[in-house]
Scaffold this active site. Structure first.
Site, PDB file in Angstrom:
ATOM      1  CE  LYS C  78     -62.480  19.730 -24.790  1.00 44.87           C
ATOM      2  NZ  LYS C  78     -63.664  18.850 -24.923  1.00 44.87           N
ATOM      3  CB  SER C 158     -63.964  18.178 -28.838  1.00 46.81           C
ATOM      4  OG  SER C 158     -64.419  18.080 -27.491  1.00 46.81           O
ATOM      5  CB  SER C 182     -65.729  15.428 -26.518  1.00 39.98           C
ATOM      6  OG  SER C 182     -66.231  15.873 -27.752  1.00 39.98           O
TER       7      SER C 182
END
Lengths: 95, 503, 493
Positions: C78, C158, C182
């Protein structure tokens, strides 16, 4: 508590965010929607309840007093949008 | 501690007299090798940004980890200020934007500081002492440095100081004159230097004071002390970064007069931050700080509460050195005047030197020797006590030689001059140069006879006016090269000239 | 081997160990898949060259018998984890072309275990969002589509780039971060496994901070076993993070075979909220039956303050974020506005231009709730609510070992469907956010498909630092669900 345009302007100033004049009113509306929703927390009796300061049951870590870092002036400056001779530079600040 | 206010502390205005009330916030740099929350060095004067970790520069994802030494130093200082040590304290973020504040917040302690209320005794020139209450002491990060004079339209930012540990020490408004303010700072400086928690170096910014000044009508302060209500005091102004003892007195005097003038002209004092301009000797409003402050303090979620164990605090308390007040009391008990004792304890190095000097000799004599001979010579040469060329033990030897009549006081001064400039062991110098005091009555009698023979007319004068015998003593001393014991000379003269015992 | 990208992390590990294929071959297959999958917009930065070089180094170590736990296994990271020498954006314009001169502890742990970095995945800007639509690098698409529909759906957020990449076989596994859901929410809507460990289990050092008291890194994988393998390498005791706990890291994979016999599984009654779709409730009930049939005991528990969790979160998280994001000021790194008049202008325009709308909204909320006169009414009250929410869990865990809930109130929704109303978007995290507020571990496991063919996830919540039991229960759910469905590869067409 209701947030108006001037409040948005004031908090935007505190947060150093340029919010265009025409966005102030709509932003006030959006924030009010959120604050109105959040108001439900007022229902809960919190007298005597301690504010949470940490979710982990652990003691704060203490570091030894040793010099283990620094000497990175070059690496520090590689991402700087303004710099000269290992100094960061900004428009002149008047005291 | 209650006391009556002395007339000279009052300011005379057109409407009458005014009293000054002063509180202080002192930022003292913690003595440590590395920073409060990072492993970068704290050494002074390094190349720009060479002592900056990515934590200090507020780079993304960087996290603070606390330096145990800084915690210990804060506790040590708190104990030295006879203050309450809080076994649980919190670190908060103080949020504001400034180019030398890389994180956009300063990690500080707001609601729950590590050290609570304490006190400092300050000794004034007139021999009185007062207590200044300490409100709190907390740990916080220093900011970096902005340099404004390197470029016409840019400021340069150096983050070497960013993250260095500071102790902010806040007093109660317990000072009432510029003298008291300066004396407090001097005392605080002595305490932290004794403790080894801050080097107290004001030139390098290791100690900086913000001074809060207000004025009120006489009597207001007593009312404030009685009920604790600030309504009896005037509106205060904070004078930032007063960085020398001399400037503190100047800044306080100027600011108090400024406030009195405004009030007497019908104006009101605005609570504000002011800057002391040492060149002009005046304070002026800091417009850049005028913007409404809203620091949005909240507990730093990157750190857990700081919890201390009582046993750990107790161990630090046990390791505290003797502090100025205790040392002063001991010196007085040893026979020193309160004034001498205060002077000697004001610097740890001076007190240490004195203690070595006074080993096994009369304390009062040692103090006089230190004050009159050593400090006098140091002052003349512009040297500090740490740079004194003659060791305390050598001076101790000189004092011993005076007290056992090996040398006279006069010779002792000459002897000190010799070892001061040429070095050497005082005892050896005394032997090598024949400086021993003459106590042998034969030699003294011979010298007396020589003086009488050369000045027969004086003999008659002295007999008429015995007080003139001092002249004879001086001549005999001269004759013996200053080495004769003055008491022995006196006694011999009395016998020889048949003088009465008390003349 | 037909398609190496379809393997699980465990299968690939065993294949490399058995020298059935090289890391170079495996990595090459993923590099090709990523290139073919650009239509998903799952990656912000692809690091093919680095990946192949790392793969070669892994192959050498394997040959020398020095293989680490994740040797040669290609992962996606990420783009909130700082990676030394590789641009890190947090999906924000404010970071500009920021290239960190340091590595996050979690990614360093992965590289130390021999893993290969394929690239940096897309996310909501500064991890603020539940649909990956706030990214400055454009939205990410969910590999899943409704039966018979061409409409693009969101991959959750997210960590939407990571969930999309794992679901589309663009990597073996990925890292995510979870502040309010997330990791678990995007995993749930993409048919993948997402594990948020106990707060303090994975170091936060080098992860761009959103809300420091809530942020926690964790794995996003194809299976529960893979999550256990990843967590074992990601977690550590880190002297550089004051909130990283001193508890030793066990081998989480070893818990998987222990079964759930005798385990007490709590069903929090307050999670039966109005308005959630029938198939979500049906799957939840079914999962309870699965666990029961494997020997677990189902007990009803109460978490009375559940409904206050989301508003509490929307005070605490923006407050911390408003402070955490103050460092993006255009002075030392990142975007600086052109020709600033003075320092204030530099700050205001750099930040105004650099932050997107949602981030700005949250900075304003956070600034407001911390400002003078409002702190007690908002922030302080919210932190007290947090204490109550944590107590709820403490009490519930006196009666059970793990909790079972749905992961999300529904399946993936259409791109743009919820962007006009922030509150509606925030409700996506209604089941996940309590876990962050209490610092507990949670995992989302695929439960099955809705009638329209979209995956739904089941959430299990464990006691603090009891990821082992959590993984046991998750393994039981996974086994019973037997979720084998894969999205059609429309994006390569």
């Amino acid at each position: 508590m209701s947030v108006d345009k001037d409040t948005v302007r004031r908090i935007a100033k505190l947060a150093r965010l340029a919010v265009p004049e025409e966005r102030l009113e709509p932003m006030a509306g959006e924030l009010n929607g959120i604050f109105k929703w959040v108001e439900m927390l007022g229902e809960v009796k919190v007298d005597g309840v301690p504010a949470l300061t940490s979710v982990v049951a652990q003691k704060l870590k203490w570091r030894k007093d040793e010099v283990t870092d620094g000497g990175n002036a070059d690496a520090l400056m590689t991402n700087a949008p303004g710099g000269e001779d290992h100094f960061f530079t900004v428009p002149k600040v008047v005291e | 501690m209650s006391r009556t206010i002395k007339g000279q502390n009052l300011i005379k205005g057109s409407s009458g007299e005014w009293e000054i009330v002063i509180g202080m916030e002192v930022h003292a740099q913690v003595t440590s090798n590395s920073k409060l929350f990072s492993g970068a060095s704290t050494a002074f004067g390094a190349d720009p940004n060479s002592q900056v970790s990515f934590v200090d520069a507020g780079m993304p994802g960087m996290l603070p980890v606390i330096n145990e030494k800084c915690i210990e130093q804060a506790v040590r200082t708190g104990l030295g200020l006879k203050a309450k040590i809080n076994l649980r304290s919190l670190f908060d973020r103080k949020n504001y934007f400034y180019p030398d504040l890389p994180q956009g917040y300063q990690i500080s302690q707001f609601k729950d500081p590590i050290v609570g209320e304490g006190e400092v005794t300050i000794d004034l020139k007139d021999g009185t002492s007062i207590l200044v209450g300490i409100e709190r002491l907390h740990l916080e990060q220093d900011a970096g440095k902005s340099i404004h004079d390197q470029h016409p339209d840019q400021s340069f930012v150096d983050l070497n100081r960013s993250g260095v540990a500071l102790m902010e020490i806040v007093t109660k408004p317990h000072m009432r004159s510029s003298e008291e303010a300066a004396a407090f700072l001097k005392k605080l400086r002595a305490i932290v230097r004794y403790l080894g928690t801050c080097d107290g170096n004001m030139d390098e910014g290791s100690m900086r004071a913000d001074v809060n000044v207000s004025v009120c009508k006489p009597g207001g302060y007593e009312k404030f002390r009685a009920d604790g209500s600030f309504k009896h005091l005037g509106t205060r102004c904070e004078i930032k970064n007063v960085n020398s003892l001399r400037f503190i007195a100047q800044a306080v005097e100027y600011e108090a007069r400024r406030q009195v003038e405004i009030i007497e002209e019908g104006g009101t004092i605005r609570q504000e931050t002011r800057l002391f301009d040492s060149k002009q000797g005046e304070t002026r409003s800091m417009r850049s700080k005028e913007e409404a402050h809203d620091y949005r303090y909240f507990p730093d979620p990157d750190l857990l509460p700081l919890e201390l164990e009582q046993a750990w605090v107790d161990a630090i308390a046990k390791s505290l050195p003797e502090l100025p007040d205790e040392k002063r009391a001991r010196f007085i008990a040893q026979g020193l005047s309160p004034y001498d004792a205060s002077v000697l304890v004001s610097e740890r190095e001076l007190a240490d030197y004195f203690e070595d000097l006074a080993q096994g000799v009369d304390a009062k004599a040692a103090a006089n020797w230190l004050n009159n001979e050593i400090l006098g010579r140091l002052n003349k040469a512009g040297l500090a006590i740490t740079e004194v060329p003659v060791t305390a033990s050598a001076n101790n030897a000189i004092i011993r030689m005076i007290s056992d009549n090996t040398i006279s006081g006069k010779i002792a001064k000459d002897l000190l001059d010799i070892v001061w400039t040429e070095g050497g062991d005082p005892k050896a110098v005394v032997e090598a140069r024949g400086l021993r005091q003459v106590t042998d009555t034969g030699a003294i009698d011979a010298a007396i006879e020589a003086v009488i023979a050369a000045n027969p007319e004086k003999v008659e004068e002295v007999k008429a006016k015995p007080k003139l015998s001092a002249w004879f003593v001086g001549q005999v001393m001269k004759q013996t090269g200053g080495k004769a014991n003055p008491a022995a000379v006196n006694a011999a003269l009395k016998t020889r000239l048949n003088l009465p015992d008390e003349g | 081997m037909s398609d190496p990208t379809a393997m699980t992390l465990a299968e690939a590990r065993d294949a490399l160990k058995a020298k059935k294929m090289s890391s170079r071959e495996l990595t090459g297959a993923f590099v090709a898949a990523i290139a073919a999958g650009r239509g998903l917009n799952a990656f912000i930065t692809e690091t093919a060259e680095t990946a192949l070089a790392m793969a070669d180094a892994s192959d050498r170590r394997i040959a020398e018998g020095k293989a680490g736990a994740l040797e040669g296994l290609p992962l996606a990271i990420k783009d909130l984890f700082c990676t030394k020498g590789t641009r890190t954006t947090a999906a924000s314009k404010i970071l500009g072309n920021f290239v960190p001169p340091y590595e996050s502890t979690v990614t360093q742990n992965l590289w130390n275990a021999g893993a290969v970095m394929l690239g940096k995945t897309n996310l909501d800007e500064f991890a603020m969002g539940s649909s990956n639509e706030t990214s400055a690098f454009g939205p990410v698409f969910n590999p899943w589509r409704s039966k018979g529909s061409n409409q693009n759906l969101v991959p959750g957020g997210s960590s939407g780039g990571s969930s999309s990449a794992v679901a589309a076989d663009l990597c073996l596994a990925a890292t995510g971060t979870d502040t309010g859901g997330s990791i678990r929410q995007p995993a749930a809507v993409t048919g993948t496994v997402g594990l948020k460990p106990t707060y303090g289990r994975c170091s936060r050092f080098g992860i761009v901070a959103f809300a420091s008291s809530l942020d926690q890194a964790g794995p996003m994988t194809k299976t529960v076993r893979d999550a256990a393998i990843m967590l074992t390498s990601m977690a550590s005791i880190d002297p550089k993070d004051s909130t990283s706990v001193e508890t030793p890291v066990p081998d989480y994979e070893s818990f998987l075979t222990q079964g759930v016999k005798g385990l007490k599984v709590g069903i929090p009654k307050e999670y039966r909220i109005d308005g959630i779709p029938a198939d979500v409730v049906a799957m939840w009930d079914k999962a309870a039956d699965w666990l029961k049939s494997q020997g677990a005991e189902i007990v009803e528990v109460s978490l009375p303050h559940t409904k206050y969790a989301l508003p509490t979160y929307y005070i605490v998280a923006p407050a911390e974020a408003s402070s955490n994001l103050a460092r993006y000021d255009g002075v030392r790194f990142g975007h600086r506005a052109a020709s600033p008049r003075d320092i204030t202008d530099l700050y205001e325009r750099s930040r105004g231009e650099g932050f997107g709308a949602e981030v700005q909204r949250r900075i304003l909320i956070g600034t407001y709730v911390l400002s003078a006169g409002y702190y007690d009414a908002y922030y302080s009250r919210a932190q007290k609510l947090r204490t109550l929410i944590k107590r709820d869990f403490d009490q519930a865990f006196e009666k059970c070992d793990v909790l079972l809930t749905p992961s999300t109130p529904g399946p993936a929704f259409g791109v743009g469907a919820k962007t006009s109303d922030p509150l509606e978007m925030y409700l996506q995290d209604v089941f996940t956010v309590t876990v962050n507020l209490a610092g507990l571990p949670g995992i989302s496991v695929p439960g099955g498909l809705t009638e329209s063919g979209l995956p739904l996830g089941l959430q299990l919540i464990g006691k603090a630092f009891d990821e082992g039991t959590l993984l046991r229960a998750a393994q039981a759910v996974e086994t019973a669900a037997d979720f084998k469905a894969k999205p059609a590869k429309w994006w390569t067409a």
